[in-house]
Each structure stands twice: as structure tokens, then as C-alpha cells.
Design an enzyme around this catalytic site. Sequence first.
Site, mmCIF file in Angstrom:
data_model
loop_
_atom_site.group_PDB
_atom_site.id
_atom_site.type_symbol
_atom_site.label_atom_id
_atom_site.label_comp_id
_atom_site.label_asym_id
_atom_site.label_seq_id
_atom_site.Cartn_x
_atom_site.Cartn_y
_atom_site.Cartn_z
ATOM 1 N N ASP A 12 -0.351 -2.785 -0.031
ATOM 2 C CA ASP A 12 0.335 -4.110 0.438
ATOM 3 C C ASP A 12 0.226 -4.292 1.798
ATOM 4 O O ASP A 12 -0.355 -3.593 2.635
ATOM 5 C CB ASP A 12 1.842 -3.620 0.155
ATOM 6 C CG ASP A 12 2.763 -4.865 0.329
ATOM 7 O OD1 ASP A 12 2.466 -6.079 -0.132
ATOM 8 O OD2 ASP A 12 4.113 -4.832 0.693
ATOM 9 N N ASN A 60 3.938 -10.651 -9.955
ATOM 10 C CA ASN A 60 3.032 -11.264 -9.033
ATOM 11 C C ASN A 60 2.741 -12.677 -9.590
ATOM 12 O O ASN A 60 2.196 -13.296 -8.805
ATOM 13 C CB ASN A 60 1.803 -10.482 -8.687
ATOM 14 C CG ASN A 60 2.176 -9.236 -7.594
ATOM 15 O OD1 ASN A 60 1.433 -8.303 -7.459
ATOM 16 N ND2 ASN A 60 3.086 -9.569 -6.851
HETATM 17 C C1 IPE Z 1 3.466 -4.687 -4.610
HETATM 18 O O1 IPE Z 1 3.451 -5.450 -3.686
HETATM 19 C C2 IPE Z 1 2.691 -5.191 -5.794
HETATM 20 C C3 IPE Z 1 1.188 -4.781 -5.371
HETATM 21 C C4 IPE Z 1 0.750 -4.102 -4.072
HETATM 22 C C5 IPE Z 1 0.091 -5.109 -6.232
HETATM 23 P P1 IPE Z 1 4.446 -6.868 -3.701
HETATM 24 O O2 IPE Z 1 3.955 -7.493 -2.286
HETATM 25 O O3 IPE Z 1 4.328 -7.712 -4.923
HETATM 26 O O4 IPE Z 1 6.008 -6.213 -3.524
HETATM 27 P P2 IPE Z 1 7.280 -6.782 -2.995
HETATM 28 O O5 IPE Z 1 7.492 -8.318 -3.743
HETATM 29 O O6 IPE Z 1 6.960 -6.898 -1.497
HETATM 30 O O7 IPE Z 1 8.346 -5.980 -3.251
HETATM 31 C C1 IPE Z 2 -0.785 -6.889 -1.486
HETATM 32 O O1 IPE Z 2 -0.737 -7.765 -0.496
HETATM 33 C C2 IPE Z 2 -1.553 -7.316 -2.650
HETATM 34 C C3 IPE Z 2 -0.701 -7.742 -3.705
HETATM 35 C C4 IPE Z 2 0.448 -7.856 -3.816
HETATM 36 C C5 IPE Z 2 -1.770 -8.432 -5.143
HETATM 37 P P1 IPE Z 2 0.516 -8.852 -0.217
HETATM 38 O O2 IPE Z 2 -0.224 -10.313 -1.183
HETATM 39 O O3 IPE Z 2 1.688 -8.563 -1.269
HETATM 40 O O4 IPE Z 2 0.703 -9.027 0.952
HETATM 41 P P2 IPE Z 2 2.029 -9.398 1.834
HETATM 42 O O5 IPE Z 2 2.888 -8.304 1.462
HETATM 43 O O6 IPE Z 2 2.411 -10.803 1.700
HETATM 44 O O7 IPE Z 2 1.542 -9.172 3.181
HETATM 45 MG MG MG Z 3 3.407 -7.753 -0.531
#
Ligand code: IPE
Ligand code: IPE
Ligand code: MG
Length: 238
Positions: A12, A60
Site C-alpha cells: 500500500d 479496488n
Molecule cells: C489494500 O489497499 C489493497 C491493496 C494493497 C491491493 P487499499 O488502498 O485498497 O486499502 P484501503 O482502502 O486503504 O483500506
Molecule cells: C496500493 O497503493 C496499490 C493498490 C491498492 C492497487 P494505493 O493505490 O492504495 O496507494 P495509496 O494508499 O492511495 O497511497
Molecule cells: Mg491504499
Amino acid sequence: MTKPSHIAIIMDGNGRWAKARGLPRAAGHRAGVEALRRTVRAVGEQGVAWLTCYAFSSENWSRPQSEVSDLLGLLKIFIRRDLAELHQNGVRVRVIGDRKGLKSDIRTLLEEAEALTADNDAMILIIAFNYGSRDEIARAAAKIARMAANQEISASQITPETFAAFLDTAGVPDPDLIIRTGGDQRLSNFLLWQAAYAELVFAPCFWPDFTESDLVAAIEEFGGRDRRFGKVAADAVS
Ligand code: IPE
Ligand code: IPE
Ligand code: MG
């Protein structure tokens, strides 16, 4: 020091990494793929046999459509570019998540990656894509319900062990260590069943900045944890 045999990672912070640099979120996701490449290598070098990476959650899909298509595109690029090297290094690729919700071109690519590497055993890389634990558990329950309706299974046969065999992770040992980068301390629908006794380590860095030394630090932190599994500590028995 005890080492984990299965590490799972919630990768993340790609978006925030990009924002901090004035870049589009897509640049963060691209940098995230680099971090994934490095991490697969580093985990192998640490002698850890199982690695599960959370790449795209069932939630997502609610992101802007352009970001969703960037993420799907990156999965395809990762498989196409890295599969040969993974295969050469004896890595077996396995994918968990709801395949039916993916377009057939991606599904085919994932199936090809699994088939090509099926006999490898140096390390197992599990990619969680279109994965959500609640969805996984509900799909498992639905399979059991269909079997019960056909009298292929009875209620008394359903135990934690038999239930686990219906999950996407059938045959995979539970993760010992779950690492989440990005600074948030939650599971976000990742391996809820399998994480029952996992040790959780939250790394403050954004995923694209995750290095081998962060991995080693997490493994060391794991080594210092007292895993009791509901029992009393060995040195507390009198
Ligand atoms: C968790 O991250 C999913 C992945 C890393 C693929 P998210 O960014 O989707 O999670 P939340 O929304 O902060 O809980
Ligand atoms: C993790 O990074 C990747 C996925 C969830 C696919 P994020 O896209 O959630 O990045 P942040 O949390 O918005 O910084
Ligand atoms: Mg995230």
C-alpha cells in the site's frame, strides 16, 4: 531466530508516494511493480518459501476507471515481462481471487503463468488479484452449499480444516507474517481467515520505497514475537 515460512504483503501507498513527488498515481503504481520485483528476489534470498502479494482488491474496482485500467495493464505487463525470469528462478506462480470477475485475456494470461510454473518449487509467489476475503469465504460457502444440495458433503463434515480446502488458498500454509506498508494499520479484506494467528508488522514507508532492509527488519521483528496460538508461553509452564 525463527523465520516465517510464509510472508504476505499488503503493498500500500503507491498513490501517496506519487503525490509526494508531484507525479500521477499511475507513476506510483509503476514504481510499485519495481518494488514487487525487488521484493520477490529479496524474499527468495531470505529463504522464505511462500510469498503472497495483495495486488488488487475486490473493492479496488471502485477507483476511477482510468486507474483501474492502469492497474490491470500493469498486471499484464508484470506477467509478460517477468514470467520468464520467475520461471528460470524456479518460482511457482499462483493467483488467488475471483477469476470470473476478470476479462478473458487476463484470465488466460494468469492461467498460462500458473501452468508454465506449476512444477517449480524454489519459491511460491501467490498474487492476490480481484481478491477480497469476504468474497473468497462466500464463494467457498456457495461451493459447499451446492455440494450439500447434491448430497456430496454433509454438515458434520464441515470443520475449519475441510472449509479451508474450499478457499482460494487451499493447500497453502497460513501466512506467518503479514507486512503492510503505507502507514495504515488494517487488513482491508486481506486473508481474514488465513490471518488468524499471523504476526502483523506495519511499515511506515510507501510501497515503492520498500527495500530489502525493510524486509529484513520485518523478519527480525517477527523473530522476536512470542507466538502462543492460545497456549501459555513455554517458559510460563510450572
Ligand atoms: C489494500 O489497499 C489493497 C491493496 C494493497 C491491493 P487499499 O488502498 O485498497 O486499502 P484501503 O482502502 O486503504 O483500506
Ligand atoms: C496500493 O497503493 C496499490 C493498490 C491498492 C492497487 P494505493 O493505490 O492504495 O496507494 P495509496 O494508499 O492511495 O497511497
Ligand atoms: Mg491504499
